[in-house]
Write an enzyme that holds these catalytic residues in place. Structure first.
Site, short mmCIF file in Angstrom:
data_model
loop_
_atom_site.label_atom_id
_atom_site.label_comp_id
_atom_site.label_asym_id
_atom_site.label_seq_id
_atom_site.Cartn_x
_atom_site.Cartn_y
_atom_site.Cartn_z
N CYS A 16 -4.63 0.31 -9.80
CA CYS A 16 -3.31 0.92 -9.67
C CYS A 16 -2.95 1.53 -11.02
O CYS A 16 -2.59 0.81 -11.95
CB CYS A 16 -2.32 -0.16 -9.25
N CYS B 84 -10.33 3.83 -26.32
CA CYS B 84 -9.16 3.94 -27.21
C CYS B 84 -8.11 2.86 -26.96
O CYS B 84 -7.10 2.81 -27.66
CB CYS B 84 -8.53 5.32 -27.08
ZN LIG Z 1 -8.93 6.48 -23.95
#
Ligand SMILES: [Zn+2]
Length: 157
Positions: free
Chosen positions: A138, A118
């Site tokens: 991170c 996404c």
């Molecule tokens: Zn995603």
């Protein structure tokens, strides 16, 4: 990227790679399903202040998925105490599930990490992690949704 394009994503539940459609939504659609913090970090490339996210000190066994689309991203098996105040991992569950991109904002040269399905902004990866790969992913807690391992097992049945 073509709309409706399918990309290979690894599933921890099935242990298989499946071709899934990319998840694409407008800003207003994302706003409707995310909290303000999730939206700011994941869709607008924000960074949560150190030590404020809900997962930086989480030591429970389980799976961290994308807060936006549910893609499996990181396992607690690869989480380590980095002392940075952000949840830190030595590797994603699969290199298929994340993308990286150069980030030259704020006068720094960093490597941004995004959800492959996404495009959510997850955080950055650095080369000062633990051996043998020395990677430190991170991440922002706001971009992640944690599922405890006991729940994971239930869902896979
Ligand atoms: Zn995603």
């Amino acid at each position: 990227m073509q709309k409706g394009q399918k990309i290979p994503i690894y599933s921890v539940f099935t242990g298989r790679t499946e071709n899934l459609e990319r998840v694409e939504k407008t800003d207003s659609e994302w706003k409707a399903i995310l909290t303000a913090d999730q939206y700011e970090v994941a869709r607008k490339k924000g960074t949560e202040p150190a030590f404020t996210g809900k997962y930086h000190d989480c030591k429970e066994p389980g799976l961290y998925r994308c807060a936006c689309c549910g893609t499996d991203l990181f396992s607690s098996d690869r989480k380590f105490g980095s002392g940075t105040g952000w949840p830190s991992f030595s590797a994603p569950v699969s290199p298929l599930n994340v993308l990286s991109a150069p980030d030259r904002s704020y006068g720094m040269v960093r490597t941004e990490v995004l959800c492959a399905r996404c495009g959510a902004h997850l955080g950055h990866v650095f080369d000062d992690g633990p051996a043998p790969a020395f990677k430190r992913y991170c991440m922002n807690s706001a971009s992640l949704a944690f599922i405890r391992r006991s729940q994971t097992i239930q869902k896979s049945v």
